[in-house]
Design an enzyme around this catalytic site. Sequence first.
Site, PDB file in Angstrom:
ATOM      1  N   THR B  14       1.426   8.949   1.978  1.00 16.88           N
ATOM      2  CA  THR B  14       2.716   9.519   1.602  1.00 16.88           C
ATOM      3  C   THR B  14       3.812   8.903   2.464  1.00 16.88           C
ATOM      4  O   THR B  14       4.400   9.549   3.320  1.00 16.88           O
ATOM      5  CB  THR B  14       2.649  11.053   1.752  1.00 16.88           C
ATOM      6  OG1 THR B  14       1.498  11.523   1.012  1.00 16.88           O
ATOM      7  CG2 THR B  14       3.898  11.720   1.209  1.00 16.88           C
ATOM      8  N   LYS B 195       4.443 -11.323  -9.739  1.00 13.27           N
ATOM      9  CA  LYS B 195       5.047 -10.677  -8.573  1.00 13.27           C
ATOM     10  C   LYS B 195       4.869 -11.542  -7.321  1.00 13.27           C
ATOM     11  O   LYS B 195       5.750 -11.592  -6.454  1.00 13.27           O
ATOM     12  CB  LYS B 195       4.456  -9.278  -8.357  1.00 13.27           C
ATOM     13  CG  LYS B 195       5.078  -8.539  -7.174  1.00 13.27           C
ATOM     14  CD  LYS B 195       5.671  -7.187  -7.537  1.00 13.27           C
ATOM     15  CE  LYS B 195       6.689  -6.692  -6.528  1.00 13.27           C
ATOM     16  NZ  LYS B 195       6.218  -5.602  -5.673  1.00 13.27           N
TER      17      LYS B 195
END
Lengths: 316, 316
Positions: B14, B195
């Site tokens: 997180t 990417k």
Amino acid sequence: MDTASGLTYAVLGTGALGGYYGACLQKAGLEVHYLLRSDFDLVQRQGLVIESPDGDFALPQVNAYRRSPDMPRCDVVIVALKTTQNHLLPDLLPPVVKDDGVVLVLQNGLGVEAEAAAIAGPERVLGGLCFLCSNKVGPGRIRHLDYKKISMGEYSAAGEAVGITDRMRRIAADFERADIPIELAEDLVLARWKKLMWNIPFNGLSVVLNATTQDMMANPDARSLAEALMEEVMKGAAAQGRAIAPEFVQTMLDHTAKMKPYRTSMKIDYDEKRPLEVEAMYGNPLRAAQAVGARLPQIQTLYQQLRFLDAQNRGL
Amino acid sequence: MDTASGLTYAVLGTGALGGYYGACLQKAGLEVHYLLRSDFDLVQRQGLVIESPDGDFALPQVNAYRRSPDMPRCDVVIVALKTTQNHLLPDLLPPVVKDDGVVLVLQNGLGVEAEAAAIAGPERVLGGLCFLCSNKVGPGRIRHLDYKKISMGEYSAAGEAVGITDRMRRIAADFERADIPIELAEDLVLARWKKLMWNIPFNGLSVVLNATTQDMMANPDARSLAEALMEEVMKGAAAQGRAIAPEFVQTMLDHTAKMKPYRTSMKIDYDEKRPLEVEAMYGNPLRAAQAVGARLPQIQTLYQQLRFLDAQNRGL
């Protein structure tokens, strides 16, 4: 004791390299004239001091000049400037070379004799590669740390091996009298590529990686990258018709592993915010290889990284 | 207002990325469970705060966990760790994936789904590439700066294009409900190589050259080196059967020139002395290309430089 050759010497660029070799020649009895810039006043008054593991010595009186037109014409003019100063040669060189004199270019890189050759004529130029660790530690004060050998060869505009000439032997005798070992190279271009086998990996990577030779040799990635760069140098040399034996890679690595931790000359220049000798050491070999169809992509990468870092370092 | 899918989400990691996307999903009404380490105590008490040009918001109550066995099994498990933490997945992942759940790997690089696939089974893994600028500015506090799009595709162990599946559409609908644009990629491997066209030059060079994207774009050498590295990425993609149009190089350069001066994620990791994602971003593409006979020497140079710098940076 044998006598000196009677040749007279001029040193353009009296720093860690030119000051050291000039002082050694003068101490051996030769006539040497030194061109200086920032250190002129002090050196004219107090001369040169050399600290060396071979024995310290001082030369209280030297022939010091601020401008090359004030110098006498000499038999051997040693170019000991950084290659980044070669744009000054058209002014510095003509007044100081005797009509039958020669220019001895003691600089790193490839094709660095071209500027001197354009001025003095290609048939009057020799090149020398210095295996020397020395630093200028103060005005007129040079600290010789290790090594001092010079490998010397005749320049050829066509890039051919000229062999060993009488004037090479005569100059070599003066250096040997000054206790400087001289290796006579039959092929200056080969000698320069062989020196690049060390300079290209270790000078460039020391700047990009902010590392000493010891840091690099202790790390498998840096070591393997140095090895790959050496293999590209071999490829460039081969493209110019110069064979370097593959075993030479291992010789260089072993040699470097045994050296004391060493800050390369390019790293010192970078740390002092001086211009890097990127064109002499990378740009010229890359262009020489490219002209004969050889691509050297890993050296190209390092070259462009160094050009970027050099520009940022000096606020360009 | 349409309703959420009913899918439940777990976020492993997180931080700037996982915290941002998780908070957006939760704000849109989805059930989200967050795994945290250092920020656990504070986030359990105070929740998450997102600063964003789209509008700041706070989630005072979130489902926070310190250990993954304490989490409920979820339909979609988002892997938002750095790839350098993927060795933790065998412990983290099994307790939290529903029997018919999927793992969505939101990481940079190539082949980064392999660890999750080995644990959850290759048929239950999706990959996503995040075009996101965000930083964690404090415990439980994330600053979203720019961009947020995700390009998502199905993983295939054989590296084949799987096309667009129903579960991709269902997950995409949740993200879109959270105002995150989603691009559905028929071929995840192609999306990853595209990417890398940006990540390989700019992440690596930003560390080696100590430079922002703006510094590099303003310097002709850095810019041309970035371009050459992109061309090698194209070569690697081509070797894996993925054609990237040559015009894409110019598109990326133009895009980068227009960006605000940007410190890349790898440069931030380096400055914070965190491990660099060198294997995901450089090692895996190099090995994938090499396995099909393609040499990428300029990327190889950067790779080994980064491995050296990463080791020195962390005193390894």
